[in-house]
Scaffold this active site. Structure first.
Site, PDB file in Angstrom:
ATOM      1  N   ASP A   1      -3.670 -15.391   3.388  1.00 38.68           N
ATOM      2  CA  ASP A   1      -4.321 -16.445   2.666  1.00 38.68           C
ATOM      3  C   ASP A   1      -3.543 -18.137   3.233  1.00 38.68           C
ATOM      4  OD1 ASP A   1      -2.268 -16.020   1.240  1.00 38.68           O
ATOM      5  OD2 ASP A   1      -3.172 -16.581  -0.692  1.00 38.68           O
TER       6      ASP A   1
ATOM      7  N   ILE B   1       5.748   0.835   6.612  1.00 39.94           N
ATOM      8  CA  ILE B   1       4.177   1.648   6.364  1.00 39.94           C
ATOM      9  C   ILE B   1       3.393   0.439   7.154  1.00 39.94           C
ATOM     10  CG2 ILE B   1       2.873   0.921   4.185  1.00 39.94           C
ATOM     11  CD1 ILE B   1       3.838   1.937   2.425  1.00 39.94           C
TER      12      ILE B   1
ATOM     13  N   GLY C   1       3.199 -12.267   7.226  1.00 39.63           N
ATOM     14  CA  GLY C   1       4.116 -10.925   7.525  1.00 39.63           C
ATOM     15  C   GLY C   1       3.044  -9.394   8.791  1.00 39.63           C
TER      16      GLY C   1
ATOM     17  N   MET D   1       4.219  -1.733  -1.585  1.00 39.42           N
ATOM     18  CA  MET D   1       3.637  -3.177  -1.381  1.00 39.42           C
ATOM     19  C   MET D   1       2.515  -3.930  -2.207  1.00 39.42           C
ATOM     20  SD  MET D   1       4.044  -4.230   2.666  1.00 39.42           S
ATOM     21  CE  MET D   1       5.922  -4.447   3.251  1.00 39.42           C
TER      22      MET D   1
ATOM     23  N   ARG E   1       2.165  -8.335  -4.010  1.00 35.66           N
ATOM     24  CA  ARG E   1       2.998  -9.366  -4.728  1.00 35.66           C
ATOM     25  C   ARG E   1       1.922  -9.665  -5.427  1.00 35.66           C
ATOM     26  NH1 ARG E   1       6.565 -12.790  -2.835  1.00 35.66           N
ATOM     27  NH2 ARG E   1       5.518 -14.675  -3.798  1.00 35.66           N
TER      28      ARG E   1
ATOM     29  N   GLY F   1       4.404 -19.777   7.651  1.00 32.56           N
ATOM     30  CA  GLY F   1       4.787 -21.364   6.948  1.00 32.56           C
ATOM     31  C   GLY F   1       3.749 -22.658   8.270  1.00 32.56           C
TER      32      GLY F   1
ATOM     33  N   THR G   1      -4.273  -9.744   5.323  1.00 35.64           N
ATOM     34  CA  THR G   1      -3.737  -8.577   4.161  1.00 35.64           C
ATOM     35  C   THR G   1      -3.265  -6.959   3.784  1.00 35.64           C
ATOM     36  OG1 THR G   1      -3.111  -9.660   1.875  1.00 35.64           O
ATOM     37  CG2 THR G   1      -5.331  -9.291   2.416  1.00 35.64           C
ATOM     38  N   ILE G   2      -2.418  -6.977   3.762  1.00 37.36           N
ATOM     39  CA  ILE G   2      -1.873  -5.456   3.619  1.00 37.36           C
ATOM     40  C   ILE G   2      -2.241  -5.294   2.642  1.00 37.36           C
ATOM     41  CG2 ILE G   2       0.578  -5.762   3.308  1.00 37.36           C
ATOM     42  CD1 ILE G   2       1.440  -3.199   4.797  1.00 37.36           C
ATOM     43  N   ASP G   3      -2.166  -6.215   1.232  1.00 37.25           N
ATOM     44  CA  ASP G   3      -1.957  -6.436  -0.309  1.00 37.25           C
ATOM     45  C   ASP G   3      -2.995  -6.726  -0.511  1.00 37.25           C
ATOM     46  OD1 ASP G   3       0.833  -6.620  -0.431  1.00 37.25           O
ATOM     47  OD2 ASP G   3       0.885  -8.158  -0.998  1.00 37.25           O
TER      48      ASP G   3
END
Length: 435
Positions: free
Chosen positions: A176, A356, A84, A249, A251, A151, A204-206
């Site tokens: 990851d 964002i 993403g 965001m 997950r 993917g 990773t935005i998370d």
């Protein structure tokens, strides 16, 4: 959730071989390769390990080396961005290209288009040659000039492409899933006994990659999320019994939601994936805040409360299970709960997710991206492989990819961050607080 302490050997960074070339990089100070950064800094733990004659786990420091593995004049490099979007992707690309060309004199850098698909011949995506002139202004826009995709792709075909183009050093920018793909490429390279290095930059935005305290783009994301919580505050405070509900965001980790809550102390309820809750818990917390202030702002991470929703069995292209929309569910259920109790509320729902992640990096993230890009280049030129560059206690480090993807990083609900969130929101620690 606390991360289990791995063994000392888990922190060892792989390398292709002996560094024989004098680095052309003109640094005022090269990294002392004998010095390392401790993983844990708790004095009691260190004493226990030393008393047991166990060397404490530590990171290899990132930075320029006096001797390097590759001859820059004969080196071809590649860059790929996967997964993403995230603020700062273009900044990292630009940093890597400038450092390779201007600091090491590497003549050729290819950008592979649309993620790992660009490394597979059947997609017919010709790589782009990246030069300082071509990437000079890309940091001013969001997204990635290379494009991205999710993917896995056939590993053997990706390595075939690297061989065919003479790529000896590949930089993979992603989360990851991207890092797991990079490790698979490393394994195929080893099977063929090729001298190709793979270096990752964590995206990773998370902010959920373990053994890395901060990933690029996170600061920009929290800053943008703050605009959403402020809008929710205005909407809620200007209505009778107003509720401003913001979905952010996150997950499996609630870092953005937690930091956004602390950035704007008008938030009255923060819901994250690490803490289980019921609709009744949320309603009670909202009622208390409305009785006190006349309104409430609720922040929820996208992966929170999935146990309340019908499970979706299908997965996305990266193999992640798709999540149901907790934001819409909360909006409807909370409104219905108040109505059934004979009280009406005015709910305004805000979901700024794609706004964002598509932003350009702010100044702090731009600075961080530049440093990460340079660190990745220094690692690759020194022949480091199967490694990702990261930040630990404000120092840049090398983290072996298998260690980085061993488990996702989560908010420690007993730790200082979450306890501060509880102190700011006043949430009931017996329900939505997580105790």
């Amino acid at each position: 959730m606390k991360v289990a302490i791995p063994a000392r050997s888990d922190f060892e960074t792989a390398r292709l071989g002996e560094c024989r070339f004098v680095s052309p990089f003109r640094a005022s100070r090269f990294i002392d390769t004998e010095k390392r950064l401790l993983f844990r800094s708790d004095l009691d733990e260190l004493r226990a390990q030393l008393d047991a004659d166990v060397e404490p786990p530590s990171f290899e420091l990132a930075g320029p080396r006096e001797k390097i593995y590759f001859d820059p004049a004969e080196l071809r490099c590649g860059i790929v961005t996967c997964g993403g979007l995230c603020p700062g992707l273009n900044d990292v690309i630009r940093s890597i290209v400038f450092c390779l060309h201007e600091n090491y004199g590497v003549p050729t850098v290819y950008g592979f288009r649309f993620g790992y698909e660009g490394l597979v011949e059947r997609y017919a995506l010709a790589p782009i040659e990246l030069t300082p002139r071509r990437v000079g202004q890309i940091h001013e826009i969001g997204g990635t000039v290379l494009g991205s995709s999710r993917g896995p792709q056939p590993v053997d075909q990706m390595v075939d492409t690297l061989e065919r183009l003479g790529i000896r050093l590949l930089f993979t920018i992603g989360g990851d899933g991207t890092l797991r793909g990079a490790h698979s490429i490393v394994q195929e390279i080893r099977r063929r006994e090729l001298g190709i290095a793979i270096v990752g930059v964590p995206k990773t935005i998370d902010n959920d990659i373990s053994f890395i305290d901060m990933s690029f783009g996170f600061d920009t994301a929290v800053e943008a999320a703050r605009q959403a919580t402020r809008a929710a505050y205005v909407e809620a405070s200007c209505a009778r019994s107003g509720i401003g509900l913001v979905k952010l965001m996150g997950r499996d980790s609630g870092f953005i939601a937690s930091f956004a809550t602390l950035a704007d102390t008008q938030v009255g309820v923060c819901l994250i994936p690490e803490v289980s809750f019921s609709i009744d818990d949320v309603v009670r917390a909202a009622e208390r805040r409305i009785e006190r202030d006349g309104f409430v702002v609720i922040v929820v991470a996208e992966g929170a409360g999935q146990h309340l929703l019908a499970e979706i069995t299908e997965c996305d292209a990266s193999g992640n299970r798709r999540y149901a929309d907790i934001g819409i569910h909360l909006r409807d259920q909370v409104k219905d709960a108040f109505r059934s109790g004979g009280r009406s509320v005015n709910i305004k729902y805000i979901d700024p997710s794609y706004m964002i992640r598509s932003l350009p990096a702010n100044a702090r993230d731009g600075n961080f991206c530049l440093r990460l890009g340079h660190a990745a280049v220094h690692a690759g030129m020194a022949g480091k492989t199967d490694t990702v560059v990261g930040s630990w206690r404000r120092r840049l480090t090398h983290v072996p990819i298998p260690l980085a993807v061993s488990s996702p990083k989560k908010v420690d609900i007993g730790g200082y961050l979450w306890q501060t969130v509880l102190a700011v929101t006043g949430q009931d620690t017996d329900s939505v607080g997580g105790r």
